[in-house]
Design a protein around this motif. Structure first.
Motif, PDB file in Angstrom:
ATOM      1  N   LYS A 153       0.771  -1.217  -0.267  1.00  0.00           N
ATOM      2  CA  LYS A 153       0.105   0.097   0.054  1.00  0.00           C
ATOM      3  C   LYS A 153       0.803   1.313  -0.055  1.00  0.00           C
ATOM      4  O   LYS A 153       0.774   2.223  -0.893  1.00  0.00           O
ATOM      5  CB  LYS A 153      -1.031  -0.055   1.197  1.00  0.00           C
ATOM      6  CG  LYS A 153      -1.934  -1.111   1.539  1.00  0.00           C
ATOM      7  CD  LYS A 153      -2.637  -1.163   2.832  1.00  0.00           C
ATOM      8  CE  LYS A 153      -3.046  -2.464   3.203  1.00  0.00           C
ATOM      9  NZ  LYS A 153      -3.400  -2.582   4.712  1.00  0.00           N
ATOM     10  N   THR A 154       1.856   1.327   0.731  1.00  0.00           N
ATOM     11  CA  THR A 154       2.817   2.470   1.038  1.00  0.00           C
ATOM     12  C   THR A 154       4.184   1.958   1.388  1.00  0.00           C
ATOM     13  O   THR A 154       4.511   0.953   1.355  1.00  0.00           O
ATOM     14  CB  THR A 154       2.382   3.156   2.288  1.00  0.00           C
ATOM     15  OG1 THR A 154       2.548   2.633   3.365  1.00  0.00           O
ATOM     16  CG2 THR A 154       0.852   3.458   2.436  1.00  0.00           C
ATOM     17  N   ASP A 155       4.841   3.011   1.642  1.00  0.00           N
ATOM     18  CA  ASP A 155       6.472   2.912   1.906  1.00  0.00           C
ATOM     19  C   ASP A 155       6.615   2.387   3.182  1.00  0.00           C
ATOM     20  O   ASP A 155       7.839   2.151   3.708  1.00  0.00           O
ATOM     21  CB  ASP A 155       7.249   3.934   1.406  1.00  0.00           C
ATOM     22  CG  ASP A 155       7.314   3.912  -0.213  1.00  0.00           C
ATOM     23  OD1 ASP A 155       7.049   2.993  -0.704  1.00  0.00           O
ATOM     24  OD2 ASP A 155       7.782   4.959  -0.632  1.00  0.00           O
ATOM     25  N   SER A 156       5.572   2.772   4.151  1.00  0.00           N
ATOM     26  CA  SER A 156       5.836   2.310   5.355  1.00  0.00           C
ATOM     27  C   SER A 156       5.353   1.044   5.923  1.00  0.00           C
ATOM     28  O   SER A 156       5.060   0.314   5.214  1.00  0.00           O
ATOM     29  CB  SER A 156       4.836   3.230   6.150  1.00  0.00           C
ATOM     30  OG  SER A 156       3.560   3.069   5.811  1.00  0.00           O
ATOM     31  N   PHE A 157       6.087   0.674   7.154  1.00  0.00           N
ATOM     32  CA  PHE A 157       5.831  -0.784   7.800  1.00  0.00           C
ATOM     33  C   PHE A 157       4.047  -0.632   8.093  1.00  0.00           C
ATOM     34  O   PHE A 157       3.584  -1.705   7.922  1.00  0.00           O
ATOM     35  CB  PHE A 157       6.491  -0.894   8.868  1.00  0.00           C
ATOM     36  CG  PHE A 157       7.892  -0.732   8.972  1.00  0.00           C
ATOM     37  CD1 PHE A 157       8.559  -0.735   7.625  1.00  0.00           C
ATOM     38  CD2 PHE A 157       8.856  -0.303   9.987  1.00  0.00           C
ATOM     39  CE1 PHE A 157       9.971  -0.886   7.342  1.00  0.00           C
ATOM     40  CE2 PHE A 157      10.237  -0.352   9.815  1.00  0.00           C
ATOM     41  CZ  PHE A 157      10.839  -0.525   8.506  1.00  0.00           C
ATOM     42  N   LEU A 158       3.787   0.441   9.013  1.00  0.00           N
ATOM     43  CA  LEU A 158       2.284   0.461   9.320  1.00  0.00           C
ATOM     44  C   LEU A 158       1.500   1.626   8.625  1.00  0.00           C
ATOM     45  O   LEU A 158       2.080   2.659   8.310  1.00  0.00           O
ATOM     46  CB  LEU A 158       2.333   0.631  10.669  1.00  0.00           C
ATOM     47  CG  LEU A 158       3.321  -0.515  11.637  1.00  0.00           C
ATOM     48  CD1 LEU A 158       3.011  -0.210  12.971  1.00  0.00           C
ATOM     49  CD2 LEU A 158       2.739  -1.856  11.093  1.00  0.00           C
ATOM     50  N   VAL A 159       0.220   1.494   8.883  1.00  0.00           N
ATOM     51  CA  VAL A 159      -0.577   2.479   8.557  1.00  0.00           C
ATOM     52  C   VAL A 159      -1.678   2.781   9.488  1.00  0.00           C
ATOM     53  O   VAL A 159      -1.692   1.969  10.398  1.00  0.00           O
ATOM     54  CB  VAL A 159      -1.320   2.464   7.010  1.00  0.00           C
ATOM     55  CG1 VAL A 159      -0.696   2.311   5.756  1.00  0.00           C
ATOM     56  CG2 VAL A 159      -2.326   0.881   7.154  1.00  0.00           C
ATOM     57  N   HIS A 160      -2.792   3.735   9.448  1.00  0.00           N
ATOM     58  CA  HIS A 160      -3.520   4.103  10.406  1.00  0.00           C
ATOM     59  C   HIS A 160      -3.063   4.439  11.895  1.00  0.00           C
ATOM     60  O   HIS A 160      -3.649   3.999  12.829  1.00  0.00           O
ATOM     61  CB  HIS A 160      -4.543   2.723  10.497  1.00  0.00           C
ATOM     62  CG  HIS A 160      -5.244   2.413   9.229  1.00  0.00           C
ATOM     63  ND1 HIS A 160      -5.802   3.206   8.479  1.00  0.00           N
ATOM     64  CD2 HIS A 160      -5.246   1.132   8.857  1.00  0.00           C
ATOM     65  CE1 HIS A 160      -6.441   2.773   7.407  1.00  0.00           C
ATOM     66  NE2 HIS A 160      -6.271   1.345   7.458  1.00  0.00           N
ATOM     67  N   SER A 161      -2.071   5.654  11.820  1.00  0.00           N
ATOM     68  CA  SER A 161      -1.815   6.009  13.035  1.00  0.00           C
ATOM     69  C   SER A 161      -2.452   7.560  12.979  1.00  0.00           C
ATOM     70  O   SER A 161      -2.876   7.963  11.954  1.00  0.00           O
ATOM     71  CB  SER A 161      -0.206   6.286  13.003  1.00  0.00           C
ATOM     72  OG  SER A 161       0.361   4.880  13.402  1.00  0.00           O
ATOM     73  N   THR A 162      -2.594   7.834  14.118  1.00  0.00           N
ATOM     74  CA  THR A 162      -3.088   9.419  14.218  1.00  0.00           C
ATOM     75  C   THR A 162      -2.445  10.138  15.313  1.00  0.00           C
ATOM     76  O   THR A 162      -1.934   9.734  16.548  1.00  0.00           O
ATOM     77  CB  THR A 162      -4.558   9.347  14.880  1.00  0.00           C
ATOM     78  OG1 THR A 162      -5.541   8.493  14.065  1.00  0.00           O
ATOM     79  CG2 THR A 162      -5.159  10.715  15.146  1.00  0.00           C
ATOM     80  N   GLY A 163      -1.698  11.219  14.663  1.00  0.00           N
ATOM     81  CA  GLY A 163      -0.652  12.003  15.390  1.00  0.00           C
ATOM     82  C   GLY A 163      -1.427  12.986  16.000  1.00  0.00           C
ATOM     83  O   GLY A 163      -0.908  13.104  17.626  1.00  0.00           O
ATOM     84  N   ALA A 164      -2.221  13.795  15.763  1.00  0.00           N
ATOM     85  CA  ALA A 164      -2.546  15.112  16.617  1.00  0.00           C
ATOM     86  C   ALA A 164      -4.110  15.468  15.837  1.00  0.00           C
ATOM     87  O   ALA A 164      -4.435  16.562  15.338  1.00  0.00           O
ATOM     88  CB  ALA A 164      -1.854  16.138  16.396  1.00  0.00           C
ATOM     89  N   LYS A 165      -5.224  14.717  16.102  1.00  0.00           N
ATOM     90  CA  LYS A 165      -6.586  14.970  15.624  1.00  0.00           C
ATOM     91  C   LYS A 165      -6.950  16.291  15.950  1.00  0.00           C
ATOM     92  O   LYS A 165      -7.826  16.909  15.373  1.00  0.00           O
ATOM     93  CB  LYS A 165      -7.385  13.792  15.455  1.00  0.00           C
ATOM     94  CG  LYS A 165      -8.689  14.119  14.935  1.00  0.00           C
ATOM     95  CD  LYS A 165      -9.607  12.864  14.808  1.00  0.00           C
ATOM     96  CE  LYS A 165     -10.973  13.113  14.152  1.00  0.00           C
ATOM     97  NZ  LYS A 165     -11.900  12.193  13.892  1.00  0.00           N
ATOM     98  N   SER A 166      -6.776  16.330  17.297  1.00  0.00           N
ATOM     99  CA  SER A 166      -7.290  17.442  18.170  1.00  0.00           C
ATOM    100  C   SER A 166      -6.768  18.898  17.557  1.00  0.00           C
ATOM    101  O   SER A 166      -7.391  19.928  17.416  1.00  0.00           O
ATOM    102  CB  SER A 166      -7.077  17.453  19.537  1.00  0.00           C
ATOM    103  OG  SER A 166      -5.766  17.499  19.797  1.00  0.00           O
TER     104      SER A 166
END
Length: 409
Positions: free
Chosen positions: A366-379
């Motif tokens: 899907k991407t160049d990353s190991f993981l997807v679906h992280s959220t850094g600072a939604k607020s």
């Protein structure tokens, strides 16, 4: 295959032992779904992702920070003195070198690490630990780069300069950067920076580094947590008296909500502090934080970005929090004395690793990353449902810990 079989045997033995114990407090969500985890496959997947990404990341003045939703390549940002995430990419490369012993990863890690030497004098904020230890610390440990020692010692001195003995903590942020708070600010994330101080105290630095780290951990333990062992994000102290003025958040849903990554930082931080001090009060506290976190998790063990946000089931997950805790619980399982808790924390970590490596959360294909679906600072309105470089860092750290555990078996 040996690593896979070792990991499977550990999982099966743990599940069998626990199933025989009628008084086991192990969460059924873990034991019911725990199966084999192919460690070799996941290491190879991460290496393939790096082989795909590294040729695109050629600007040494920048580092990969995130991959936006529906994008495939890393968004790079400048290696500024105020950018806390710059050390994670070289740290990932050092872990890949440790996992594979391939010299190309060592060479790439050195190239990406040594652009940060001038950051050793950062005293504008607390994040010098995040910035320098994954890069130079891992290089010293895994790459035998003994010349990094003085850089790390200077970095520790810079971090220690932010300690306020009247408060008992290291000041995290400047008030100019965060005008909501007027006095001494400490955030839960700061617990991770203590590892730099502990390392420095053991490797030729001042004993004061150790004392500062312990005092910070003690003060944070006293003031930063609710009666249910969940964490606030931001504490504002009176700079003179040390009195707590406010308990707030910056990245959580609300001032009194339970931000999942904040809890992850606390679990990881106190596990590390126990490892470095041997003081049982820190181990007991890490276990209490962990048990509360596990109680709050959804079925797949990947938390939503905040445990108290309205319409929780419709909110984004944070794979970065899961990766932090998974890595930490692998270590915690080796530190606790009670065999039931050893198995419980190991199995919980493996449940998290299985979810993270699943089609739902893996970046493979899907991407160049190991993981997807992280959220850094939604607020704050950004880094929502993205890939994050520190999620990948703690995931590969977990793989490295699993490999070492498999070899020890």
């Amino acid at each position: 295959m040996k690593l896979l079989f070792a990991s499977v045997l550990i999982c099966l033995a743990s599940c069998q032992n626990l199933s025989k114990n009628k008084n086991s407090t192990v969460d059924s969500k873990v034991t019911a779904k725990l199966s084999s985890f192919d460690l070799n496959k996941e290491i190879k997947n991460c290496e393939a992702q790096l082989n795909q990404a590294v040729p695109k990341l050629t600007d040494l003045s920048k580092h990969p920070r995130l991959i936006e939703t529906n994008e495939t390549e890393w968004k790079e940002i400048s290696n500024g003195r105020l950018v806390w995430t710059s050390g994670f990419y070289p740290g990932i490369l050092w872990y890949m070198y440790d996992l594979t012993k391939e010299e190309k990863w060592k060479a790439e890690a050195i190239k990406r690490t040594e652009v940060f030497e001038d950051f050793k004098t950062i005293n504008e904020h607390h994040d010098i630990g995040f910035m320098m230890f994954p890069a130079y610390g891992n290089g010293y440990i895994f790459g035998d780069k003994k010349e990094y020692k003085d850089i790390l010692l200077t970095s520790a001195e810079s971090l220690a300069s932010r300690f306020n003995p009247k408060v008992g903590t290291i000041r995290s942020w400047s008030n100019k950067m965060h005008p909501r708070w007027q006095q001494h600010i400490t955030i839960i994330d700061n617990m991770l920076n203590l590892e730099l101080l502990f390392w420095a105290a053991k490797n030729g630095g001042s004993k004061e580094f150790y004392d500062i780290a312990v005092k910070h951990a003690e003060t944070t333990m006293e003031n930063h947590f609710r009666p249910d062992y969940t964490s606030w994000h931001v504490i504002e102290y009176d700079s003179i008296t040390g009195k707590v003025l406010n308990r707030h958040t910056k990245q959580g849903y609300a001032d009194d909500s339970r931000w999942s990554r904040g809890q992850a930082w606390g679990i990881y931080g106190y596990t590390m502090v126990y490892r470095e001090t041997g003081d049982k009060k820190f181990l007991e506290f890490a276990e209490k934080l962990t048990d509360k976190y596990l109680e709050l998790l959804p079925e797949d063990y990947i938390p939503h970005w905040d445990f108290d946000v309205p319409n929780l089931e419709n909110e984004e997950r944070d794979a970065s929090a899961a990766a932090i805790v998974a890595s930490c619980l692998l270590e915690l399982s080796t530190l606790v004395e009670d065999k039931m808790n050893q198995e419980r924390y190991y199995n919980a970590a493996m449940r998290m690793m299985e979810s993270l490596s699943s089609e739902q959360y893996s970046g493979v294909g899907k991407t160049d990353s190991f993981l997807v679906h992280s959220t850094g600072a939604k607020s704050l309105g950004h880094e929502i449902d993205v890939a994050l470089i520190y999620a990948d860092y703690y995931y590969i750290e977990a793989l490295d810990r699993l490999q070492k555990m498999a070899h020890s078996k």
